[in-house]
Scaffold this motif. Structure first.
Motif, short mmCIF file in Angstrom:
data_model
loop_
_atom_site.label_atom_id
_atom_site.label_comp_id
_atom_site.label_asym_id
_atom_site.label_seq_id
_atom_site.Cartn_x
_atom_site.Cartn_y
_atom_site.Cartn_z
N GLU A 128 0.79 -1.22 0.00
CA GLU A 128 0.00 0.00 0.00
C GLU A 128 0.83 1.28 0.00
OE1 GLU A 128 -0.26 -1.20 4.46
OE2 GLU A 128 0.72 -1.88 2.61
N LEU A 176 4.11 -0.33 -3.05
CA LEU A 176 3.17 0.27 -4.00
C LEU A 176 3.80 0.36 -5.39
CD1 LEU A 176 0.54 1.66 -4.76
CD2 LEU A 176 1.45 3.79 -3.82
N GLY A 180 -4.10 1.70 1.87
CA GLY A 180 -4.56 0.62 1.01
C GLY A 180 -5.66 1.08 0.07
N PHE A 182 -7.65 -4.78 -1.97
CA PHE A 182 -6.86 -4.62 -0.74
C PHE A 182 -7.52 -5.41 0.38
CE2 PHE A 182 -6.27 -2.46 3.35
CZ PHE A 182 -4.88 -2.49 3.46
#
Length: 262
Positions: free
Chosen positions: A15, A20, A43, A59
């Motif tokens: 996240e 990411l 997230g 997520f």
């Protein structure tokens, strides 16, 4: 056709930051991605960002210190997408360069549990699915601090060296099952790991040494004289997850602008 079209991935710690960057890169390369992380708000932001670019992503909140939660995360990926092809164990926290004498038992336990035990649980959960199907990729996030003793604090360094060792042991054990497992070892990357680690570690968070003290100090160590980006780490992860890397196994690959070459 994109290099990872038809592949399904699960990534812990996807996240924020490097995670990411990897999640975005996997998605851009055609993979469906399930992110597992501890920070709900981050997230949701990650999902919105990747979906905004046309990716298939979701997520699930997970504490990687809990093996049952990690296994449930991987099973959720299988349930959503049909199978698991790629597991990225990226969840981790930073120890603020805390020395051995400055590391409390509680800080040690949290860093080791999140960084190392979380990676172990992720590998274990992935292998439960990958071994029966006879194929798959596992990518673990270590660090230059897993290759050099003077890069980070005591608990972080111990956890990242151990991730390299775990990666190599698993690689030797399961190579004949059509599975590769490698470790990525980032150097100085532009992320918010200090702020996120402070949030996750709570009252055990040390003062994140080095913040603001010498913002350009890394240039003395890194020949490229710049910080790397999460997207550059993501590009390496995509390659390792692809069929082009089928004969690369058990390696700890630095992505550090030349730091470990000095």
């Amino acid at each position: 056709m994109s290099i990872l079209s038809g592949k399904n991935a699960v990534i812990t710690g996807g996240e924020t930051g490097i995670g990411l960057g990897i999640a975005e890169a996997l998605s851009a390369a055609g993979a469906k991605v399930l992110i597992g992380g501890i920070l709900d708000d981050k997230g949701r932001d990650a999902v919105a960002k990747i979906k905004g670019k046309g990716g298939t992503v979701d997520f699930v909140k997970v504490d990687v210190r809990d093996g049952d939660q990690v296994d449930a995360l991987v099973q959720a990926g299988v349930d959503r997408f049909g199978r698991l092809d790629i597991m990225v164990n990226n969840a981790g926290v930073f120890d603020g360069f805390a020395s051995c004498l400055d590391t409390s038992e509680s800080l040690w336990d949290k860093v080791i549990d999140i960084n190392l035990k979380g990676t172990f649980f992720g590998c274990q959960a992935a292998l439960r699915r990958l071994v029966p199907q006879g194929s798959g990729r596992i990518i673990n996030t270590s660090s230059v601090g897993g290759l050099r003793g003077a890069a980070d604090g005591a608990s972080y360094t111990a956890s990242k060296f151990a991730i390299v060792g775990l990666t190599r042991q698993i690689a030797c054990t399961y190579a004949e099952n059509g599975i590769t497992i490698n470790a990525i070892c980032p150097g100085v990357i532009q992320t918010e790991i200090r702020a996120n680690s402070t949030r996750i570690l709570g009252e055990d968070a040390p003062k994140m040494a080095g913040v603001g003290a010498d913002p350009d100090g890394y240039k003395r160590l890194v020949p490229a004289r710049r910080k790397g980006t999460p997207s550059e780490v993501g590009d390496l992860a995509v390659f390792l997850a692809s069929d082009h890397a089928a004969y690369i196994n058990g390696q700890a690959i630095a992505i550090d602008g030349g730091w470990t070459a000095t």
